[in-house]
Structure formats: structure tokens, C-alpha cells
Scaffold this active site. Sequence first.
Site, mmCIF file in Angstrom:
data_model
loop_
_atom_site.group_PDB
_atom_site.id
_atom_site.type_symbol
_atom_site.label_atom_id
_atom_site.label_comp_id
_atom_site.label_asym_id
_atom_site.label_seq_id
_atom_site.Cartn_x
_atom_site.Cartn_y
_atom_site.Cartn_z
ATOM 1 N N SER A 32 0.840 -1.208 0.000
ATOM 2 C CA SER A 32 0.000 0.000 0.000
ATOM 3 C C SER A 32 0.869 1.250 0.000
ATOM 4 O O SER A 32 0.627 2.191 -0.767
ATOM 5 C CB SER A 32 -0.901 0.034 1.234
ATOM 6 O OG SER A 32 -1.901 -0.929 1.162
ATOM 7 N N ARG A 72 -0.076 7.181 5.821
ATOM 8 C CA ARG A 72 -1.000 6.439 6.680
ATOM 9 C C ARG A 72 -2.398 7.064 6.643
ATOM 10 O O ARG A 72 -3.402 6.348 6.725
ATOM 11 C CB ARG A 72 -0.449 6.345 8.109
ATOM 12 C CG ARG A 72 -1.055 5.207 8.906
ATOM 13 C CD ARG A 72 -0.181 4.781 10.065
ATOM 14 N NE ARG A 72 0.948 4.000 9.620
ATOM 15 C CZ ARG A 72 0.910 2.676 9.371
ATOM 16 N NH1 ARG A 72 -0.199 1.999 9.553
ATOM 17 N NH2 ARG A 72 1.989 2.059 8.951
ATOM 18 N N HIS A 109 -3.783 5.849 3.386
ATOM 19 C CA HIS A 109 -4.046 4.419 3.591
ATOM 20 C C HIS A 109 -5.374 4.201 4.317
ATOM 21 O O HIS A 109 -6.136 3.282 4.004
ATOM 22 C CB HIS A 109 -2.876 3.875 4.421
ATOM 23 C CG HIS A 109 -2.902 2.425 4.746
ATOM 24 N ND1 HIS A 109 -2.829 1.435 3.794
ATOM 25 C CD2 HIS A 109 -2.969 1.775 5.939
ATOM 26 C CE1 HIS A 109 -2.841 0.248 4.379
ATOM 27 N NE2 HIS A 109 -2.927 0.431 5.676
#
Lengths: 210, 210
Positions: free
Chosen positions: B14, B37, B40
Site C-alpha cells: 500500500s 498512513r 491508507h
Amino acid sequence: MEFIKEPMAIENRSMEIIAPYLAKLSLNADEIKLYSRMIHASGDVGYADIIKIGGGSIEKMKTALRDGCSIYTDVEMVRTGINKKKLAFWGGEVICKIADSQIAVTAKAKGITRSMAAMRYFGKQLNGAIVAIGNAPTALFEVIRMMEEENIRPAAIIGTPVGFVGAAESKKALAECSLVPFITVEGTKGGSPIAASCVNAVMYMIDNSR
Amino acid sequence: MEFIKEPMAIENRSMEIIAPYLAKLSLNADEIKLYSRMIHASGDVGYADIIKIGGGSIEKMKTALRDGCSIYTDVEMVRTGINKKKLAFWGGEVICKIADSQIAVTAKAKGITRSMAAMRYFGKQLNGAIVAIGNAPTALFEVIRMMEEENIRPAAIIGTPVGFVGAAESKKALAECSLVPFITVEGTKGGSPIAASCVNAVMYMIDNSR
């Protein structure tokens, strides 16, 4: 600073702001409520173009919920987001096993995610239940496999896993498998609040409470 | 169906996919981890253009976390999403009072949201703590008021409330108040997973674990 502080006034005003973004779509009253709550949960009107509903999922979910079905989630955040007090009124509960130590052992041994191991563990418990997957593509792939290979049949699947590795593919597989009523979104977007918002939206439709 | 099933392999892949979307920005290594993040968690590369960091928030959060600070959240979903095992290593815990019955009584009596009443209840406990608000603009407005009027000083505020009524305004007020290090996003997008992802990202930076 002046701002609206009363919870239902905030929610109602949100729904008014969202409404024009849905006007271009051919949605019935229930679908408008569902779309609105998903957009409300993400703050992203782009969801209007990527939400997919199939198999009469809203009506099937209403029936299952009224009958007291339980809801199986992939992660704790989806469980947290679901209105459990409302669900308990019809007898249902939310079940998540990702934090179970035995599931963790199984997942590690098999080199799979814990949410995937949890779905496998649930097995026939998923028959007639609602499955709500907001985070893990692996969990959604596993439930699709269980439907195809083991004849497992949830009442409906809410599949909004998020991210860049498998999420879009798992949601596409859900929309194409034709074995189960579903709510999903195309592409990489999604998440636990989106999955939870679908469950809550349908519960609020049943008693027309919100 | 073939797909990646191993958790860290999924996460690493990812991050590789997200990286090109950040190349156009002038980010340092820690900022890249933070942005990655958040993207994500949302599945939305559009966050690359709306994330705002100020006041040296990443470094301030690292110091506060290492010193065992606690994290105060507006809603249970943010608490659920934070890696509490990791936080406990330094001595911190996550505190949320939205489900407290006394807070509910206060909120109803005053015609305000429960998360706003909870922030007011925390008061001086917020000094030196990290505040993570992922859902309620009212809670963020209240903490800003407490900073301005009562000299309350959190170590940092993560403010990513979501939606169409007050969210954008509350986040703009946070970015402009200059009293506290912050992480936020512009506009209507946000949510509990986004707020939780900020806390987790900084914790993983401290021990370089992810």
C-alpha cells in the site's frame, strides 16, 4: 464562535446540504437515505458516483434486522460505529472476532489476516446474518469464497473495505458474484465508518427514526 | 482467487502505491509516513492536497508520547482505531467520555453534543495531552475555545472532524489559532480512521516499527 451545537439539528442540516448532490441520480427514498448517510460519514460527495446497491439489499436487510439477525464485522471500528442499542431492540448483536487470541494464532499459523481467519471461523453462523466489512479486502474475499465453495448465504453483505491492495478487486468481486444482496463502493475508497453508516441507515429506515 | 494475505506485505505494498502521489510535495521522511498512513486509512489520494501540519506537531507528539501522555478522543471510533498496546508501552492511555451517562445528562441539559460536553469536562486534563478529534466539529470548536479563554494547552491537536456542518470551519479555526501544534485536513473530508491513523503513524515513527 457561533455554530450549531444540537445533534439532530446538525444531522438534519447535513442531510439538506447533501441532497442536491443526489438529485442527478435516480434514487428512491430509501436509497437517498442510504447514500446520504454514507456521504455524511465520509464528508465526501464523491461517494454519490461510486456507491453500488444490488439484489434488493435494503429490503433484505430490513427483513433480516426485524427478524433479529446479528451483524458480523471484520474489525472493531465497524462494531463501534454501529448503533448497538437500536440493533438490540430487534434482538440482534454485533460480533467481531479480530481481537480473539485464538483467531490471532490461527491467522499467524496460516499467514493470513486476522479478519480473514475470523470470517472462516464464523462459517455457517453467517447464514442469514448481515456481514459488514469496512476495512479488510481479505475478509471480503474470504466470505465470497465461502459463498461459492461452501454455500454460505448471508442475508446481505456490506462490503466497503478501503485501500490500495485488493480493496477495489474485492468489492468488484462482491458486486459481480450475484449470490447475495450487497452494498458496496467502487475503487479504493471506503472504511469502517462507511460500513457502519450503511447498517445504521437501514435500521433508521425501519422505524423511520432518523 | 489470488490476493496478498499477509498483513505487513499488504501494508508495505500500500505504501509503495501511495508514494508517487506524494512525490510532487516537499515532505520530509516523517511527513511522508504521516501522509501515507492518512491516505491508507481513507483510500483517498485526494488527501495529499488537503492535509495541513503546523507548529512542529510531529516532533511535539513524539516527545509527548515518549513522556507517557494520554490521548483524549471525541468518539469511541477514534479510541478503537488507536493502537493502544503500542501507546501503553510508553505509559499512555486513550480516554473517551462520550458514552458516559453523566456527560449525556449535561449535554442534553445544555443542548450541546456529548463530545463537546466531554471536552469541557476534561478541562485541565488536556494540558500536555494529545487531543484527537475525528468526528465532531463541536468538540474541536470547544477545545479551541478552552485554549483561548481558559489557557488550556494540549501538546498537540489532531483535528479531522468530518461533514458538512461546521467541520471545515472548525478545522480552519484550528489551523489559524496558532496556540497549538496541529494536524488537520481542509474541507469536509475526515473521520475517525483518519484521526486514529495520525496517532498511530507518529507512534510507529518513534520506534521505527512500521
